[in-house]
Design an enzyme around this catalytic site. Structure first.
Site, PDB file in Angstrom:
ATOM      1  CG  HIS A   9      -4.720  32.484  82.514  1.00 15.79           C
ATOM      2  ND1 HIS A   9      -4.679  32.882  81.123  1.00 15.79           N
ATOM      3  CD2 HIS A   9      -4.385  33.633  83.156  1.00 15.79           C
ATOM      4  CE1 HIS A   9      -3.898  34.167  81.060  1.00 15.79           C
ATOM      5  NE2 HIS A   9      -3.828  34.410  82.243  1.00 15.79           N
TER       6      HIS A   9
ATOM      7  CB  THR B   5      -2.995  36.088  86.328  1.00 17.24           C
ATOM      8  OG1 THR B   5      -3.268  36.112  85.048  1.00 17.24           O
ATOM      9  CG2 THR B   5      -1.440  36.308  86.771  1.00 17.24           C
TER      10      THR B   5
ATOM     11  CG  HIS C 110      -9.088  39.737  86.374  1.00 14.58           C
ATOM     12  ND1 HIS C 110      -8.156  40.123  87.083  1.00 14.58           N
ATOM     13  CD2 HIS C 110      -8.320  39.577  84.924  1.00 14.58           C
ATOM     14  CE1 HIS C 110      -7.059  40.212  86.342  1.00 14.58           C
ATOM     15  NE2 HIS C 110      -7.179  39.854  85.101  1.00 14.58           N
TER      16      HIS C 110
ATOM     17  CB  THR D 291      -7.972  38.706  80.186  1.00  9.72           C
ATOM     18  OG1 THR D 291      -7.598  39.436  81.509  1.00  9.72           O
ATOM     19  CG2 THR D 291      -7.909  39.601  79.204  1.00  9.72           C
TER      20      THR D 291
HETATM   21  P1  2AM Z   1      -4.464  39.007  83.034  1.00  8.76           P
HETATM   22  O1  2AM Z   1      -4.254  38.117  84.238  1.00  8.76           O
HETATM   23  O2  2AM Z   1      -5.068  40.436  83.411  1.00  8.76           O
HETATM   24  O3  2AM Z   1      -5.103  38.297  82.104  1.00  8.76           O
HETATM   25  C1  2AM Z   1       0.404  37.181  81.030  1.00  8.76           C
HETATM   26  O4  2AM Z   1       0.881  38.246  80.664  1.00  8.76           O
HETATM   27  C2  2AM Z   1      -0.512  36.997  82.049  1.00  8.76           C
HETATM   28  O5  2AM Z   1      -0.194  37.667  83.167  1.00  8.76           O
HETATM   29  C3  2AM Z   1      -1.973  37.620  81.556  1.00  8.76           C
HETATM   30  O6  2AM Z   1      -3.021  37.009  81.874  1.00  8.76           O
HETATM   31  C4  2AM Z   1      -1.868  38.934  82.203  1.00  8.76           C
HETATM   32  O7  2AM Z   1      -3.093  39.734  82.736  1.00  8.76           O
HETATM   33  C5  2AM Z   1      -0.806  38.791  83.416  1.00  8.76           C
HETATM   34  N1  2AM Z   1      -0.307  40.033  83.932  1.00  8.76           N
HETATM   35  C6  2AM Z   1       0.602  40.831  82.897  1.00  8.76           C
HETATM   36  N2  2AM Z   1       1.259  41.654  83.422  1.00  8.76           N
HETATM   37  C7  2AM Z   1       0.593  41.609  84.904  1.00  8.76           C
HETATM   38  C8  2AM Z   1       1.215  42.546  86.024  1.00  8.76           C
HETATM   39  N3  2AM Z   1       2.075  43.413  86.026  1.00  8.76           N
HETATM   40  N4  2AM Z   1       0.542  42.165  87.274  1.00  8.76           N
HETATM   41  C9  2AM Z   1      -0.481  41.124  87.326  1.00  8.76           C
HETATM   42  N5  2AM Z   1      -0.728  40.297  86.209  1.00  8.76           N
HETATM   43  C10 2AM Z   1      -0.044  40.714  84.880  1.00  8.76           C
END
Ligand code: 2AM
Length: 223
Positions: free
Chosen positions: A69, A71, A155, A157
């Site tokens: 996904h 985010t 992005h 991951t």
């Molecule tokens: P990602 O978007 O880089 O993959 C659940 O943990 C999801 O939320 C993951 O996909 C993670 O990273 C994102 N995530 C976790 N902590 C975050 C933060 N503080 N800020 C933004 N995205 C975060």
């Protein structure tokens, strides 16, 4: 009695459809398989292994996340700043459960993460929270991040090395983009998929010749 507040999710984002997930995983794994055989990569192997000469199998090195996904807003069930406001945005409600196509324009590999850079369209930018690019960025890097176009952090991951959290992907991507802006690109290697550049300290950036598109659904995730 007071009506119960609707619960906030862990995060909102665009989720790749299952068949798309398979296609992207295969394509990106092929890139990893090639990367760790390149001489240019082997020269910097100690940045991954801590030792020169030691080999690394990047496919094993990175652990796959559960669902691919991109985010948009990390809500942390309401604990994150601006979570409630984001969930209540008209555009978030209107876009919820709708399909959308994401465009991946680059792949990044560092000793911590493997990720795909997403180029957001103007419409998609409406779902990108203001200030999202800067969240959790080290103060020293903030001026560089502020100089990048909004949405630069977007992005997917694709994998994390042992003990690393997915949030690192966006931070490493921003660092790479800041270094590129300063003209700090080192070795460049032409690959089938595009141009690979090295950006010191084990950071690799593959600019794709052709973007990889993926069908997604905008939705939320709660554990
Ligand atoms: P990602 O978007 O880089 O993959 C659940 O943990 C999801 O939320 C993951 O996909 C993670 O990273 C994102 N995530 C976790 N902590 C975050 C933060 N503080 N800020 C933004 N995205 C975060």
């Amino acid at each position: 009695t007071k009506p119960k507040e609707p619960e906030l999710p862990l995060f909102f984002g665009w989720f790749l459809l299952p068949e798309e997930e398979e296609r992207i995983k295969c394509a990106t794994m092929d890139f990893l398989k090639t990367l760790d055989t390149l001489e240019a990569f082997k020269e910097h192997i100690s940045e991954f292994t801590g030792e020169a000469e030691k080999e690394v199998d990047l496919e094993q090195y990175f652990q796959n996340p559960l669902r691919l996904h991109c985010t948009t807003k990390f809500c942390d069930y309401g604990k994150a700043e601006g979570a409630k406001e984001y969930a209540e945005l008209q555009v978030v409600k209107e876009s919820f459960a709708k399909s959308d196509e994401l465009s991946v324009t680059a792949l990044i590999v560092t000793p911590r993460i493997f990720g795909a850079r997403v180029a957001l369209t103007e419409t998609q930018m409406k779902l990108w929270p203001e200030g999202a690019d800067k969240e959790g960025v080290a103060p020293a890097l903030l001026p560089n991040v502020e100089a990048l176009p909004a949405g630069s952090r977007a992005h997917v991951t694709l994998g994390c090395s042992a003990g690393v959290e997915a949030v690192q992907t966006g931070l490493d991507l921003l660092e790479i983009l800041a270094l590129q802006k300063e003209g700090k690109e080192g070795t460049q290697v032409e690959m089938d998929l595009g141009t690979l550049s090295y950006l010191s300290e084990g950071r690799w950036f593959l600019a794709l010749r052709e973007p990889i598109t993926a069908d997604t659904t905008f939705s939320s995730f709660s554990d």
